[in-house]
Design a protein around this motif. Sequence first.
Motif, short mmCIF file in Angstrom:
data_model
loop_
_atom_site.label_atom_id
_atom_site.label_comp_id
_atom_site.label_asym_id
_atom_site.label_seq_id
_atom_site.Cartn_x
_atom_site.Cartn_y
_atom_site.Cartn_z
N ASP B 237 0.87 -1.10 0.10
CA ASP B 237 0.13 -0.14 -0.02
C ASP B 237 0.87 1.27 0.15
OD1 ASP B 237 -2.63 -1.54 0.66
OD2 ASP B 237 -1.95 -1.55 1.93
N SER B 239 2.89 4.55 -1.61
CA SER B 239 2.85 4.41 -2.55
C SER B 239 4.34 5.17 -3.21
CB SER B 239 1.84 5.87 -2.41
OG SER B 239 1.02 5.72 -2.24
N TRP B 240 4.77 5.99 -1.70
CA TRP B 240 6.44 6.04 -2.06
C TRP B 240 7.52 5.55 -1.20
CZ3 TRP B 240 7.71 8.47 -6.22
CH2 TRP B 240 6.89 9.09 -7.18
N ARG B 264 8.61 2.86 -7.08
CA ARG B 264 7.66 3.55 -6.42
C ARG B 264 9.05 4.24 -5.22
NH1 ARG B 264 2.74 0.51 -4.56
NH2 ARG B 264 2.05 0.00 -6.14
N PHE B 293 3.68 13.87 -4.76
CA PHE B 293 2.25 13.10 -3.50
C PHE B 293 0.82 13.83 -3.88
CE2 PHE B 293 6.68 13.55 -1.33
CZ PHE B 293 6.37 12.99 -1.31
N LYS B 294 0.15 12.74 -3.76
CA LYS B 294 -1.22 12.86 -3.92
C LYS B 294 -1.94 12.15 -2.24
CE LYS B 294 -2.38 10.60 -8.05
NZ LYS B 294 -1.12 10.47 -8.30
N ARG B 295 -2.92 13.85 -2.59
CA ARG B 295 -3.53 14.15 -0.84
C ARG B 295 -3.71 12.56 0.04
NH1 ARG B 295 -2.34 16.97 3.24
NH2 ARG B 295 -1.66 18.35 1.72
N GLU B 297 -1.54 9.64 0.42
CA GLU B 297 -1.00 8.52 -0.48
C GLU B 297 -0.27 8.47 0.90
OE1 GLU B 297 0.14 8.90 -5.13
OE2 GLU B 297 1.46 10.34 -3.78
N LEU B 299 3.21 7.43 2.25
CA LEU B 299 5.18 7.12 2.22
C LEU B 299 5.49 6.35 3.43
CD1 LEU B 299 4.11 9.88 1.07
CD2 LEU B 299 5.87 11.22 1.85
N ARG B 316 1.28 9.86 6.53
CA ARG B 316 -0.07 10.40 5.19
C ARG B 316 0.59 11.20 4.40
NH1 ARG B 316 -4.82 10.21 8.20
NH2 ARG B 316 -4.57 7.71 8.58
N TRP B 317 0.70 11.51 3.38
CA TRP B 317 0.82 12.50 2.81
C TRP B 317 -0.82 13.54 2.58
CZ3 TRP B 317 4.82 15.56 2.56
CH2 TRP B 317 4.91 16.89 1.70
#
Lengths: 79, 317
Positions: B237, B239-240, B264, B293-295, B297, B299, B316-317
């Motif tokens: 899960d 994202s980065w 990623r 970064f998307k809200r 996502e 990290l 969490r971004w």
Amino acid sequence: MDIFEKLKAKIVEKIDCDPSKVTRDTSLIGLGIDSLDTVEMIMDLEEELGVELEFDEAVTTVDDLVKFIEKRLKEKENA
Amino acid sequence: MSFRIVSTGSYVPERILNNEELSHMVETNDEWITQRVGIKERHISVDEPTSELGYKAAQRALDAAGVTADQIDMIICASITAEYKSPNVACMIQKKLGATCPAMDINCACSAFVFALETAAGYFARGKVNRMLVVGAERLSATVDWTHRSTCVIFGDGAGAVLLEKGDNYLSSRLHSYGDNDIIRIPNYGGDSPFYKGPIEKPVINMNGQETFKFAVKSICKDIADVAADAGIKVEDISWVVPHQANSRIIDFAKKKLPIPGDRFYLNIERYGNTSSASIPIALDELNRKGCFKRGELLALCAFGGGLSSAACIIRW
């Protein structure tokens, strides 16, 4: 368990070479295997064999590395 | 209650040192450095001390959020290359920003930025702060042995900063220390006391590359799996993954061992070298300013280095 054959398979996979090129006397650097590649192969072997192999020796040839791994495995068996 | 990242900033000195120039200083070449550590160039300070790099990164983070220095409740700086033993880098950043809040440094070498975030999370949890600056600033060119070809090619100078506000986006973390001065150490200046007869070492980076590599790969894999489990998420899960940029070979090997798609993992070491505690916030700022970064996502930040120490967290971004 034949450590030489295991290691040879790893080297062949890593540098994608003809298996006949990898003999006990072959120089690792000559094959293009640097010290970090050596650590990567040792770490893969650790996973396969389920043991920790503290690596603290300078190795030049394939045979040096085989002997080092065999020595460490023997130490573990006797511990 | 923990925090959320409101804005980011980074700064690297203008002077670029590429592999070609290095090959005239020590016996090395572009091919060897690129293949061995994945670095093409690094930024080197010619007249800016560590706190100046940190101040500029911090100011950029404040500007991005439209926040002024008097609105910050605390500054934490991660650094091992302070220009003074005292005052610490955070105090010098405070002075340059014109802030008045408490300011302190954290010394955990390359892991320090995550240790600093964890410390910050504690202040938020206790309700002591509303807004904090966490900075990683390093002038590693000051501690490199410029005649030692396998270490001087690795390191660079730079700084990154994040502005934090109250929030719930710091989901989990793990910090580890394994006291050891054999694998990595940077001795301090020994002084000239007429009484001291103990050992004094040259104050430059000493590093066992193979052991560091092994420690780093194992730490990344274990710490990321642990913080993901702590946060109740699957590793897939994430994202980065923003890892400490120590050596591209470390990150490449860790990629193979973790069930996360390779793209990623963010890698910018090619342009900066290893900037120790600054590498993660510099990478965060680059990704953020590129709009990556998307809200919402997730990290994973992970770091490892001298101490020995390692740390990771999920944000969490």
